[in-house]
Every structure is written in C-alpha cells, then in structure tokens.
Design an enzyme around this catalytic site. Structure first.
Site, short mmCIF file in Angstrom:
data_model
loop_
_atom_site.label_atom_id
_atom_site.label_comp_id
_atom_site.label_asym_id
_atom_site.label_seq_id
_atom_site.Cartn_x
_atom_site.Cartn_y
_atom_site.Cartn_z
N HIS A 84 3.48 -1.11 -6.16
CA HIS A 84 2.60 -1.78 -7.12
C HIS A 84 3.34 -2.15 -8.40
CE1 HIS A 84 1.72 2.39 -8.73
NE2 HIS A 84 1.67 1.73 -9.87
N ASP A 220 3.85 3.55 -1.19
CA ASP A 220 3.88 2.84 -2.47
C ASP A 220 5.31 2.82 -3.03
OD1 ASP A 220 3.26 1.57 -4.82
OD2 ASP A 220 1.59 2.87 -5.34
N SER A 649 4.27 5.48 -13.10
CA SER A 649 4.34 4.90 -11.75
C SER A 649 5.79 4.57 -11.42
CB SER A 649 3.50 3.63 -11.68
OG SER A 649 2.13 3.94 -11.78
#
Length: 726
Positions: A84, A220, A649
C-alpha cells in the site's frame, strides 16, 4: 543536555517504562532503553542501532516518499516496503493493457526496473538537541505569532548551518508541544525504481473488509531499488546511474517467530496525540471524525461506481480511493474505541489533578489559566471542526475542490505576467495540465463534486457554510447535480485543451468569472477565514497547550516520557504477543495466520477475497519450500505488541540480532484509540511474515534472483559476515 537526560532518567525511575509502549529517539537508546531491551532479548549494542561515526541499523531505514517507511535489504540498494506504500507508484506505471497493479510484476534484470515520475527515499544522517538555543529567542510576553516568527528565524539559521552546502535536507521539529526542539539531517535519493510487486489479490487481499482487522492474510509488500551516480551520491534519474551501495542493509531471518520473542521496529510514525486534552478528544469523537467518515464515504461511493465500470478509470482513482478508504475506516475505529474506553473521561480526570496542582500559589501565575483557555477554544471550535471536516473531504476527494489555488492560480499568474514571463511559464503549465488530467474522469468528478456539495450544505449546520454554496443550495434545493455538471462543462479548468487555449489567449476577466474558479476560491477563502475572536482563542490555546504539557511533565502527573510521533525516526520495542483465541483463525496460537486460513477466505471473483488458482494449488500441495514453519504450515501474518501508528507502514520488524523477521503494515481496530492513549492489553501491530514475502517472490512468482540478492540467515545460524563490520 546533561540536565535533560538526568531529568528523564529520574522520571523513568519513578514511573517504570512499559516495554511495549513508546516511540523513542535513537540518540537516547543507550541511556533510556538499552538495558530494558537487553532483558527482553536484544543482542545489539546501542552503537549498532544508532551511530554517527559508524554504520548502524539507522542507515538501513528510509522514509519512503514522505509518508511510509522502508528498509534496505541488499548490498545493491534493494528496498522493501508495503504494497500500500508503493500503491501509487505501481498504479502510475500500470495501464489497462499492462496492469502491474492487478497482475503483479517482477523485473527479470536491472534494465527492466521501472522509474515512476516522482518517488524518493530519505536516509537519516544524524540528530541533535537545539532546545536551549531556540527557546532562548522567545519569552512569555510574546504572542504565539511573534513566538513562531522568532523560532522560525532561528530554525532557518540552524538548517543552513547543517545542510552541508545543499547536500542535506535539515528539518528542525518541535516536541512536547514546543517545549523542546531537535534538528534532523537527511539525505534524499530521487532515482527509485520499481523492482516488483505481488498481484493485487495478494498484496491487498481482504480489501476494506479486513483492513484494520485481525486475523489478516495479506502480502502487503512491494520492492524498489535506489540508484545513485557513479560516486554513490543522489542524482536525478539517468540510465547511467548505478544501484546504491548502502552503508548498511538488513539480513533476513528464516527462523520465524514464537510467542514472547523480542521484536523491534524502526520507522517514521506520522502522528500521535498522546498529550491531547480531553476537549480535543471530545471534539474529534463528536464533531470532527463523524464528518470525516461521512465525507470520505461519500467520495468513495462516487469514485467506486465509475471504477467498477472501467479498468482505465479504476487505475486513475485506485490510489486516491485506497488512501480515502484507509482513513475512513481508521477514523470510524477511532470514534468507536475512544468512546468505548472513555478516553476523554480519563484525560479529564488527569486534567482535574493538574488543575489542583496548577492553582497552588507557587504554580498559579504560570499554569492557572491553561485548562480554561484550552477548553474555551474547543467550545468555540466544535461546530467549526465538523464544518471543516466536511469541507476537507470535498477538497480531498474532488479533483476540482481546490483547483482555484492549484491550476487556477497558475493561470491567474500567467494572465498577469508580461510576454517574456509567459513564454517561460507556458510549457510548465501545459505539462502540469497533462499530468493533472491523467487521473481525472469527468463523469466521476461531476458525481463526486455534486454529492460532496450536497453533504456539506446540508450537514454543516452549526457553522456558516461558504457563501456561494449556501446561495446555490437555496436555488437548487441542495441538489447540486445539474449545477456541478454545468460548471464542470463550462470551466476552463476542467479540460486540458481549454487550458492550453487559454495559454494562447489569456484573459484575466475570463478566469475570474469562471464559475468553478469562483466556487473553489470561495470555499477555500471561507475555510481559511479567521475572526479576531478565533485568532485570540487560537493564540491562547497554543500557549495553554504548551503550558499544560510543560506542567504535566513538571508535576509528574503525566506518565508519558516520550514525545508524540511527528514523522521523525523512532524505535519501538516489544514482543510477539497473541490476542485471545479467535475461532476465525485456524492457527494454534492467535499470534499468527497461515495460508490455509487465507484459502478458507477465498471467494472466486470477489474483489476483496479472490486468489490466484496457482496459489490455491500450491497450498493444497504444500509447496512451501524452505519457507515453511516448523509446524509444516506457511505463516502469513503475525502479531507483536509494538507501539506504532500511520507512517510506520513498511517498517522492518527485527529480532534481537537486528535481522528482518517481518514487515509492519497495520494495527487492530479495537485499539484505534492508540494514537491518543496506549492500551498495553489491546494494542497490536500486524506484520507480514518475511518468510511469506520471500515465498511470494521466489516460489509463487519465480523471481529467485531477487531473493538471491539478500543475506538469508537460517534458524540458529549466524550471518556469514557481520553486517556492522563492513
């Protein structure tokens, strides 16, 4: 500096540090955290984590494109981050005919690695404390505006002194609400190329449904490479650039994790608000966040109905939709968690204790009005916060909401310029128009703008709305469908051919009478308007909040000993830690998930839960290779109790030896209050198991050459070459 460290050390003795709470500065690790970390399983010295003179872990951690974290995992500048985080770049490089986002991609060699238009990584060089220097330039008689001006002047000097003649980027940041200041020196590399990504049905498996949830089964991750000039220096893109030889890169462990294992995360957490007053929490829960959630959902719904009809439109809006959806669910989770756990009430109780302390004779002159001024500001701005969030979601989801200040301002300046200046500006504006319309689909924009105007006009009742919106809403009974369609059809700013025609025959009058230009500027001006009363309240609030934080620290009423996150490099440490048993998870212990569990979620053709047939077959045949866990399954995601937030992230999850064991990508929704108050029992970080990452690259995608670049460490083995010794 010695006084600061002594003070913090004394505080830590009085209030034992919770090992799983805190986002810590690397420069204080040895004094504040190292002993505690060693007891939990750290085998590195503080110098091996952070060193100015020798390479250390910090040299392998980068900020990725200003909003995420990434890490260097090979001697040739290979970068690992979340799917992402790379989503925007991957979408940009995709076409309907060659959809890298949907189908995945792995470069067979360096020549096939692809450069997005704009992507950079930022290396952290060093930091230092400049609190005394900056605070010597201010006094209590200054207004907040005067204080800010004096501080900014000193910051400019500090940045100039430390930028190495333009070699480095220097950022001076406030901490503890402006009671301390530190500067950070960075080096930016702008030639960053896509190496590979799994297909979207792996990289985004579970979609919005599983986002912020556990159990998770998501690949991810994505991979890039940093390039430099022949001398290893930052350089603009050139086919002559070479892969960067980093000062340090992370070895990768195949040992897996078990309950209680030490876990350390380094990254760039974006924003926490652990010092936020009770009134601010209450404002967010009851006014700001509900408007954010409703506005985001309105934008998403109107994007989605067009995205579902066309692969081309889907690619145009993929990144904007994903970003909007992420925060939509996050903010709803924040509302639910902060309400459920009575966070505002807990903060109010703390502030009641502070009030008693602040109104003691020795403290009253300095601290006595802090809470009163803070609460007065929130009372004045509650309805404005609701209003502003509806309008902000219009600005964020509509490509034309702020067009008056983007393309509109460019054309206004162009119309006012002389012939020579116009000649210089025209190619730049034309290029800007070409880029702008790559991600605009007019039918979608009409629906988004109409829906957001209607929501804003009907829901922001406690604070006056923008005059033009109010006027038009009355004329059309708050149905903006025809109006939005008409002004988009008529506007210069909604068609690149009309923009380029304007460059040939500029007319300031034509622009200033453009209905979309007028609407956009009206909304922006209204959003930024500030009455004298509001300006004074903001001034008093700024001083009050800073004073409150200073007083909470001085009185020891607050137990927090670390500054809020603000996109500066931090370290957080904890352990692999399970949540209570959950029947939705097939794992023996609820601290990891398996590929078997992922396949159980499979729904053929579903946008969120579809899976490649190849993966299903490989799982059925147990084709896990060397990446299988000791229990025979392939672990996909796992849990730790590290303290992270947005911006983390892509952060590396490291074991006690500094080896990569996973990639942080999410948190659990029941702990969404964590940005305001940390709950050691609920808060979890969700990570991709590095073995699943390598399996997806090597076994599933057939890109073994990428894995071969890395230094792979088998369980109980040692790295062939100590990464800290060169």
């Amino acid at each position: 500096m010695k006084k600061l460290i002594l003070f913090v050390t004394m505080c830590l003795a009085a209030f034992p540090v919770k090992a799983d709470e805190g986002m810590w500065f690397l420069m204080f690790i040895e004094r504040l955290n190292h002993r505690d970390m060693q007891k939990m399983g750290l085998q590195l010295t503080a110098e091996e984590i952070y060193s100015i003179n020798n390479h250390s872990l910090k040299d392998a951690i980068v900020q990725f494109n200003g909003g995420c974290t990434a890490e260097i995992v090979s001697k040739d500048g290979l970068v690992l981050t979340n799917h992402h985080c790379g989503y925007d770049a991957i979408a940009e490089l995709s076409t309907p005919e060659k959809n890298l986002l949907k189908n995945g991609f792995w470069a067979a060699n360096r020549k096939e690695e692809i450069k997005p238009a704009s992507l950079y990584v930022r290396f952290f060089v060093r930091m230092d404390d400049v609190s005394k220097r900056i605070l010597s330039k201010v006094n209590d008689k200054m207004t907040e505006a005067e204080r800010e001006k004096a501080i900014n002047q000193e910051i400019a000097l500090i940045e100039k002194e430390n930028n190495g003649g333009g070699k480095y980027t220097v950022s001076v940041r406030p901490f503890f609400q402006g009671n301390e200041y530190y500067y950070f020196v960075y080096q930016d590399f702008k030639d960053v190329r896509l190496v590979g990504t799994p297909p979207e049905n792996l990289g985004k498996f579970g979609g919005d449904t599983d986002n912020w949830e556990w159990p998770r089964h998501t690949a991810d991750f994505s991979m890039f490479r940093v390039y430099a000039d022949a001398n290893g220096n930052p350089a603009e893109y050139s086919p002559n650039n070479v892969p960067l030889k980093p000062k340090h890169y992370l070895p990768v462990s195949l040992g897996g994790v078990k309950e209680g294992d030490f876990a350390m995360i380094l990254g760039y957490p974006g924003r926490t608000n652990r010092w936020m007053p009770a009134g601010g929490i209450e404002q967010n829960v009851k006014f700001a966040y509900p408007a954010w959630v409703e506005g985001a959902k309105t934008g998403m719904d109107n994007m989605k109905k067009h995205m579902e009809k066309s692969d081309e439109v889907n690619l145009m809006y993929a990144s904007k939709y994903a970003s909007t959806a992420n925060y939509w669910k996050n903010r709803q989770g924040m509302i639910d968690a902060l309400t459920k756990f009575g966070t505002a009430k807990s903060k109010a109780a703390q502030e009641a204790k502070f009030e008693k302390w602040a109104n003691q004779p020795a403290n009253k002159a300095k601290y006595g009005n802090a809470i009163k001024n803070i609460n007065a500001y929130y009372a004045m701005t509650n309805e404005k916060a609701r209003h502003d969030n509806y309008l902000q979601q219009l600005f964020r989801t509509s490509s034309f909401g702020t067009v008056g200040r983007t393309m509109g301002r460019q054309l206004e300046n162009y119309a006012k310029a002389d012939a020579a200046k116009r000649k210089e500006m025209a190619p730049q504006i034309a290029e800007m128009a070409d880029d702008m319309f790559k991600e605009i689909y007019i039918p979608a924009e009409k629906d988004i703008l109409a829906a957001q105007l209607a929501l804003y006009a009907t829901k922001s009742k406690g604070h006056a709305i923008a005059p033009m919106v109010e006027k038009i809403g009355k004329e059309y009974n708050n149905d903006f469908t025809k109006y939005a369609s008409a002004i988009i059809d008529m506007s210069i700013l909604t068609n690149k051919d009309r923009i380029k025609a304007f460059l040939e025959a500029p007319s300031e009058a034509m622009l200033t009478n453009d209905p979309l230009y007028m609407l956009s500027n009206d909304m922006i001006n209204h959003f930024n308007a500030k009455s004298d009363a509001l300006a004074k309240a903001q001034n008093d609030f700024g001083a009050g909040f800073r004073t409150l934080v200073e007083g909470l620290r001085e009185s020891k009423i607050a137990s927090i000993k670390y500054p809020d996150a603000n996109s500066t490099l931090r370290l957080t440490y904890g352990k692999v830690r399970a949540l209570p048993a959950d029947k939705r998870n097939d794992a023996k212990i609820n601290n990891y998930t398996t590929m078997d569990g992922m396949v159980k979620k499979y729904k053929k053709g579903d946008a969120e839960f579809d899976l490649p047939t190849k993966l299903i077959d490989m799982n059925k045949n147990r084709e896990y290779g060397r990446y299988a866990d000791k229990d025979g399954s392939l672990h996909v995601n796992f849990l730790t109790d590290n303290d992270i937030t947005g911006g983390n992230s892509g952060s590396p999850v490291l074991n006690g030896k500094g080896e990569l064991i996973g990639l942080a990508f999410d948190g659990n929704i029941v702990a969404m209050a964590g940005d305001v108050i940390f709950d050691k029992n609920l808060q979890r970080t969700i990570n991709v198991d590095i073995r699943y990452v390598l399996w997806a690259i090597e076994n599933f995608s057939g890109a073994k050459h990428i894995v071969d670049e890395m230094t792979i460490v088998n369980d109980n083995a040692t790295v062939k070459q100590n990464p800290f010794k060169g």
